[in-house]
Design a protein around this motif. Structure first.
Motif, PDB file in Angstrom:
ATOM      1  N   GLN A 220       0.823  -1.210   0.000  1.00 43.38           N
ATOM      2  CA  GLN A 220       0.000   0.000   0.000  1.00 43.38           C
ATOM      3  C   GLN A 220       0.857   1.261   0.000  1.00 43.38           C
ATOM      4  N   ILE A 221       0.409   2.254  -0.784  1.00 46.13           N
ATOM      5  CA  ILE A 221       1.114   3.534  -0.897  1.00 46.13           C
ATOM      6  C   ILE A 221       0.142   4.640  -0.484  1.00 46.13           C
ATOM      7  N   ALA A 222       0.563   5.483   0.448  1.00 43.10           N
ATOM      8  CA  ALA A 222      -0.261   6.594   0.929  1.00 43.10           C
ATOM      9  C   ALA A 222       0.187   7.887   0.258  1.00 43.10           C
ATOM     10  N   VAL A 223      -0.785   8.721  -0.147  1.00 42.39           N
ATOM     11  CA  VAL A 223      -0.499   9.985  -0.822  1.00 42.39           C
ATOM     12  C   VAL A 223      -1.040  11.133   0.024  1.00 42.39           C
ATOM     13  N   GLY A 224      -0.249  12.163   0.175  1.00 38.95           N
ATOM     14  CA  GLY A 224      -0.692  13.338   0.919  1.00 38.95           C
ATOM     15  C   GLY A 224       0.348  14.446   0.838  1.00 38.95           C
ATOM     16  N   ARG A 225       0.012  15.591   1.425  1.00 39.38           N
ATOM     17  CA  ARG A 225       0.944  16.714   1.450  1.00 39.38           C
ATOM     18  C   ARG A 225       1.591  16.802   2.828  1.00 39.38           C
ATOM     19  N   ILE A 226       2.883  17.041   2.842  1.00 39.72           N
ATOM     20  CA  ILE A 226       3.588  17.187   4.115  1.00 39.72           C
ATOM     21  C   ILE A 226       3.182  18.529   4.730  1.00 39.72           C
ATOM     22  N   ALA A 227       2.507  18.475   5.869  1.00 41.59           N
ATOM     23  CA  ALA A 227       2.047  19.698   6.528  1.00 41.59           C
ATOM     24  C   ALA A 227       3.146  20.338   7.364  1.00 41.59           C
ATOM     25  N   ARG A 228       4.073  19.499   7.848  1.00 40.54           N
ATOM     26  CA  ARG A 228       5.137  20.019   8.711  1.00 40.54           C
ATOM     27  C   ARG A 228       6.301  19.050   8.708  1.00 40.54           C
ATOM     28  N   GLY A 229       7.509  19.589   8.840  1.00 40.78           N
ATOM     29  CA  GLY A 229       8.682  18.748   8.986  1.00 40.78           C
ATOM     30  C   GLY A 229       9.169  18.151   7.684  1.00 40.78           C
ATOM     31  N   LYS A 230       9.896  17.066   7.807  1.00 38.82           N
ATOM     32  CA  LYS A 230      10.467  16.370   6.650  1.00 38.82           C
ATOM     33  C   LYS A 230      10.484  14.883   6.937  1.00 38.82           C
ATOM     34  N   VAL A 231      10.649  14.084   5.871  1.00 36.66           N
ATOM     35  CA  VAL A 231      10.697  12.638   6.018  1.00 36.66           C
ATOM     36  C   VAL A 231      11.734  12.090   5.053  1.00 36.66           C
ATOM     37  N   ALA A 232      12.446  11.066   5.494  1.00 35.16           N
ATOM     38  CA  ALA A 232      13.497  10.440   4.685  1.00 35.16           C
ATOM     39  C   ALA A 232      13.269   8.934   4.632  1.00 35.16           C
ATOM     40  N   THR A 233      13.773   8.313   3.577  1.00 31.72           N
ATOM     41  CA  THR A 233      13.681   6.855   3.457  1.00 31.72           C
ATOM     42  C   THR A 233      14.367   6.212   4.659  1.00 31.72           C
ATOM     43  N   GLY A 234      13.689   5.229   5.257  1.00 31.42           N
ATOM     44  CA  GLY A 234      14.234   4.546   6.424  1.00 31.42           C
ATOM     45  C   GLY A 234      13.772   5.112   7.749  1.00 31.42           C
ATOM     46  N   ASP A 235      13.096   6.263   7.745  1.00 32.74           N
ATOM     47  CA  ASP A 235      12.604   6.854   8.996  1.00 32.74           C
ATOM     48  C   ASP A 235      11.534   5.967   9.634  1.00 32.74           C
ATOM     49  N   GLN A 236      11.509   5.973  10.959  1.00 35.00           N
ATOM     50  CA  GLN A 236      10.415   5.367  11.700  1.00 35.00           C
ATOM     51  C   GLN A 236       9.337   6.430  11.908  1.00 35.00           C
ATOM     52  N   VAL A 237       8.086   6.095  11.567  1.00 34.28           N
ATOM     53  CA  VAL A 237       6.990   7.054  11.696  1.00 34.28           C
ATOM     54  C   VAL A 237       5.826   6.392  12.420  1.00 34.28           C
ATOM     55  N   ALA A 238       4.929   7.230  12.903  1.00 29.78           N
ATOM     56  CA  ALA A 238       3.718   6.756  13.572  1.00 29.78           C
ATOM     57  C   ALA A 238       2.515   6.984  12.664  1.00 29.78           C
ATOM     58  N   ARG A 239       1.592   6.017  12.665  1.00 31.38           N
ATOM     59  CA  ARG A 239       0.323   6.174  11.939  1.00 31.38           C
ATOM     60  C   ARG A 239      -0.794   6.309  12.964  1.00 31.38           C
ATOM     61  N   ILE A 240      -1.488   7.458  12.932  1.00 29.04           N
ATOM     62  CA  ILE A 240      -2.553   7.732  13.886  1.00 29.04           C
ATOM     63  C   ILE A 240      -3.889   7.567  13.170  1.00 29.04           C
ATOM     64  N   GLU A 241      -4.666   6.593  13.577  1.00 27.43           N
ATOM     65  CA  GLU A 241      -5.960   6.355  12.956  1.00 27.43           C
ATOM     66  C   GLU A 241      -6.983   7.388  13.437  1.00 27.43           C
ATOM     67  N   ARG A 242      -8.108   7.446  12.735  1.00 27.95           N
ATOM     68  CA  ARG A 242      -9.177   8.373  13.117  1.00 27.95           C
ATOM     69  C   ARG A 242      -9.645   8.106  14.546  1.00 27.95           C
ATOM     70  N   SER A 243      -9.596   6.828  14.957  1.00 29.38           N
ATOM     71  CA  SER A 243     -10.020   6.462  16.314  1.00 29.38           C
ATOM     72  C   SER A 243      -9.003   6.875  17.379  1.00 29.38           C
ATOM     73  N   GLY A 244      -7.798   7.258  16.945  1.00 26.29           N
ATOM     74  CA  GLY A 244      -6.748   7.640  17.887  1.00 26.29           C
ATOM     75  C   GLY A 244      -5.712   6.558  18.124  1.00 26.29           C
TER      76      GLY A 244
END
Length: 608
Positions: A220-244
C-alpha cells in the motif's frame, strides 16, 4: 514557506473542461517528447473514465514553470463523486475554478467552490470554452462574481483573477481582447496569485493521508501533502488512525510527482505532495507523524451518503457460468477493500450473511462500483437504489436535490409532467435563445431515481441534466407509479422467435432469439399494471401439412436492451438485477410463479 512549489486543485462542474485543461498544461510544459502521441484526456487513465467521458478518481500530476514546481490535482466534476473532491482539497493551497463560457455556474460549481472557500483556498477563475458557439464569457464572469459574493466568508476571497481559455485549443487569455497564443497567462497567474505552501520544515513530521494506491511489490502507498517537517527513506513514523490508535512503521520508499510519473527521492520537506510506502493498512484521513511525540491532524470531513442498495451473492439458476468470484466471502472482501479508497461509500451487514447494504452519494456512484466489480470477474445481484431516510427529532427526513436541465423547447411539457409525479417543484425557467431552455427543479432524491432513463428517451439524447444534493427536508408525499407490468419467463431454456412473437403481441420484449432465460426472469413489458407469465421458449408445433409460407422467418420488433443504469432504474422492490461479467438479467426475487402467487394471496389476506 517554500517559494519553489505551488499546490493547486482544478475544480468544476462536470464537462466544463478540467481534464482538458490539465492536458493543455502538461503538453505546453514539455512533459512529453515532441513526437510522442499522447491523445486527449491524458489524466483519465481508467477504462471507465474514458468510456463515459468523465473523471471518477482524483489524480495527481506536476509540471515545472520558471523553476517552480506546480503540483496539480485533477478532481471529478460529477456530484456523485464529490467525496473525491472533499478528500483531496486539503492538499492544495489554491484552486482553478473552471466554468463553461456557455453554461455558466452550475450546481456542482457552487458545491466545489463552497468546499474551496471553507478550506481557505485562493481561487483563480478560468472561463473555459470561449470558442464555443453562443459563448458568453463576460456574462458568465458576472455570474461567477455573484456566486463568490454569495459564498465568500472573507473579503480577501473576493479578490481573484479571471482568465479566459480554450483548453482544447491550448490557449488562455488575461483579457478577452488579447491574441490567443498559449497557456502562459494562466501559468503566470498561478505563480502570482496562488500562495506558496506553508509549514515549518524543522517541526515534527506530519502528513494527512488523502489518497491511496497499491503496488504489487511495495504494498500500500499513501499519498498526501507534508504539513510540517520532513521525512526520509528509512525513517520510523507513527500512523494515527481516526479512532486515535497509533501504530509504528518504517518508510521504505518516497515518491514525488512529475508529469504522469512518480519519481523516487530520499528526502521530502514540508509543502511537497508525496507518495509514501511502508505503511500497512493505512486509510484515508490517517495522520502519518513523527515517531516521537506524534500529533494528529484534523480528519477529513466527508459528507454522508444519500442513496443505498443491497449487494448480494448471485442466486439465479445461471450463477457461476460467467464469473470467477461468486461467494459471499469474496464479495465482502471486495467491498471492504473498496472502503479503503472510496471515502463516500458505506457498507453494512444485513440479517442475511450473503447480502450487504451499500450506501453512496448517488445512482452513478453505486453504478460505477457495480461496473468495476463486474469487470473484475464477480457475479452479484443488486436491488433498486433508494433514498436514505433519517429520523431527526422524531420526524422522518429525506435528501433533496437541485436539478438543472438544458433541453429543447418542445420537450418542456413532457418533462414537467413526469417530474410533477416525482414531487418536483420548478424554481426557474429561462430560454437560451437558440431553441433551447434551461429548467431548474427541487425534488426529493427518491423522485430523481429512475428519471435519467426517462430523460434520455424524452429528449432523444439531446438534453443535459445535472443534479446536486442540497440537504435533508421532512418526508412528504407519495410518488406516483410510473412503470407498468412486466412479462416474466415461465420456464428455463432458450428464447425462440415463435415464443417472442407471441409475447410481442402483448407488449415489448427485452431479449433476442437465442438468449438463455430462466423462470422468473423479466423478458418484456406490457401496458397493464399486473405481471404476466409468458413462455418465450415455446416453439411452433410441427405438422405433416406444409404451406407455401410455412418456412418464412418470423419478423420481430428489435428487443429493448438495457444499460446498467437503465436496469437499476427499471427494477422494483420485488425484483433484483443479476450482474455478471457478460450479462445483465432483471428477475423476480421469487422465481417460481406459483410461489409468487401464494405470497401475493397471503399478503392480500393479511391486508384485509
Amino acid at each position: 514557506m517554500r517559494s519553489d512549489i505551488r499546490n493547486i486543485a482544478i475544480i468544476a462542474h462536470v464537462d466544463h473542461g478540467k481534464t482538458t485543461l490539465v492536458d493543455a498544461l502538461l503538453k505546453q510544459s514539455h512533459v512529453f517528447r515532441d513526437n510522442q502521441q499522447v491523445g486527449e484526456l491524458i489524466m483519465d487513465m481508467n477504462e471507465l473514465e474514458r468510456e463515459r467521458g468523465i473523471t471518477i478518481l482524483a489524480k495527481n500530476t506536476a509540471i515545472s514553470y520558471q523553476d517552480v514546481k506546480i503540483n496539480i490535482i485533477d478532481t471529478p466534476g460529477h456530484a456523485d463523486f464529490s467525496g473525491e473532491v472533499e478528500r483531496v482539497l486539503n492538499m492544495a493551497d489554491g484552486c482553478l475554478l473552471v466554468v463553461d463560457a456557455v453554461d455558466g455556474p452550475m450546481p456542482q460549481t457552487r458545491f466545489v467552490l463552497l468546499q474551496a472557500v471553507q478550506k481557505g483556498l485562493k481561487p483563480i477563475v478560468v472561463i473555459n470554452k470561449i470558442d464555443r458557439p453562443f459563448a458568453r464569457p463576460k456574462e458568465v464572469a458576472d455570474l461567477v462574481q455573484d456566486l463568490f459574493l454569495e459564498l465568500a466568508t472573507d473579503p480577501e476571497q473576493l479578490d481573484f483573477p479571471i482568465l479566459y481559455a480554450s483548453a482544447k485549443s491550448g490557449y488562455a487569455l488575461a483579457h478577452l481582447e488579447d491574441e490567443p497564443k498559449s497557456m502562459v497567462p494562466l501559468l503566470d497567474a498561478i505563480l502570482e496569485y496562488i500562495p506558496a505552501p506553508k509549514g515549518d520544515p524543522n517541526g515534527g513530521f506530519q502528513l494527512l493521508v488523502a489518497a491511496l494506491d497499491y503496488d504489487s511489490h511495495l504494498g500500500q502507498i499513501a499519498v498526501g501533502r507534508i504539513a510540517r517537517g520532513k521525512v526520509a527513506t528509512g525513517d520510523q513514523v507513527a500512523r494515527i488512525e481516526r479512532s486515535g490508535e497509533i501504530t509504528y512503521h518504517k518508510v521504505t520508499r518516497i515518491y514525488v510527482f512529475e508529469g504522469l510519473a512518480r519519481w523516487e527521492v530520499t528526502l521530502a520537506e514540508a509543502g511537497e505532495i508525496i507518495a509514501i510506502a511502508g505503511l500497512e493498512r493505512a486509510a484515508i484521513s490517517d495522520t502519518i507523524a513523527a515517531y516521537e511525540d506524534p500529533e494528529a491532524l484534523p480528519a477529513i470531513d466527508i459528507g454522508e451518503p444519500t442513496v443505498q442498495m443491497t449487494f448480494g451473492v448471485n442466486t439465479s439458476p445461471f450463477a457461476g457460468r460467467d464469473g470467477k468470484y461468486i461467494t459471499s466471502r469474496q464479495l465482502r472482501e471486495r467491498l471492504m477493500r473498496e472502503l479503503q479508497t472510496n471515502v463516500s461509500l458505506r457498507v453494512q451487514d444485513t440479517e442475511s450473511p450473503e447480502v450487504f447494504l451499500v450506501s453512496g452519494r448517488g445512482e452513478l456512484h453505486l453504478a460505477i462500483l457495480i461496473e468495476t466489480i463486474r469487470r473484475e470477474g464477480s457475479e452479484i445481484e443488486v436491488s433498486r437504489p433508494e433514498a436514505i431516510i433519517k429520523i431527526v427529532d422524531g420526524q422522518k427526513m429525506e435528501p433533496y436535490e437541485q436539478l438543472i436541465m438544458d433541453v429543447p423547447e418542445d420537450t418542456i411539457g413532457l418533462l414537467t409532467e413526469n417530474l410533477a409525479s416525482r414531487l418536483a417543484k420548478m424554481t426557474d425557467m429561462h430560454s437560451e435563445g437558440n431553441g433551447r431552455v434551461r429548467l431548474e427543479f427541487r425534488l426529493p432524491t427518491r423522485g430523481l431515481i429512475g428519471f435519467r432513463s426517462f430523460f434520455l428517451k424524452a429528449t432523444h439524447g439531446d438534453g443535459v441534466m445535472n443534479s446536486v444534493f442540497t440537504g435533508y427536508e421532512p418526508l412528504r408525499g407519495d410518488l406516483k407509479k410510473t412503470r407498468t407490468g412486466v412479462m416474466v419467463a415461465a420456464e428455463t431454456g432458450g428464447a425462440v422467435a415463435y415464443g417472442l412473437a407471441n409475447a410481442q403481441e402483448r407488449g415489448m420484449t427485452f431479449v433476442e432469439p437465442g438468449t438463455a432465460v430462466y423462470e422468473g426472469m423479466l423478458v418484456g413489458m406490457h401496458a397493464r399494471d399486473n405481471d404476466m407469465v409468458v413462455n418465450v421458449c415455446r416453439e411452433k408445433k410441427l405438422t405433416n401439412i406444409r404451406s407455401s409460407t410455412s418456412d418464412i422467418a418470423v419478423k420481430l420488433t428489435p428487443a429493448q436492451l438495457f444499460s446498467l443504469e437503465d436496469a437499476l432504474d427499471f427494477v422494483t422492490d420485488d425484483e433484483v438485477l443479476e450482474v455478471t461479467p457478460k450479462s445483465l438479467r432483471m428477475r423476480k426475487r421469487v422465481l417460481s410463479s406459483d410461489e409468487r402467487y401464494r405470497l401475493g394471496r397471503d399478503k392480500a389476506r393479511a391486508a384485509s
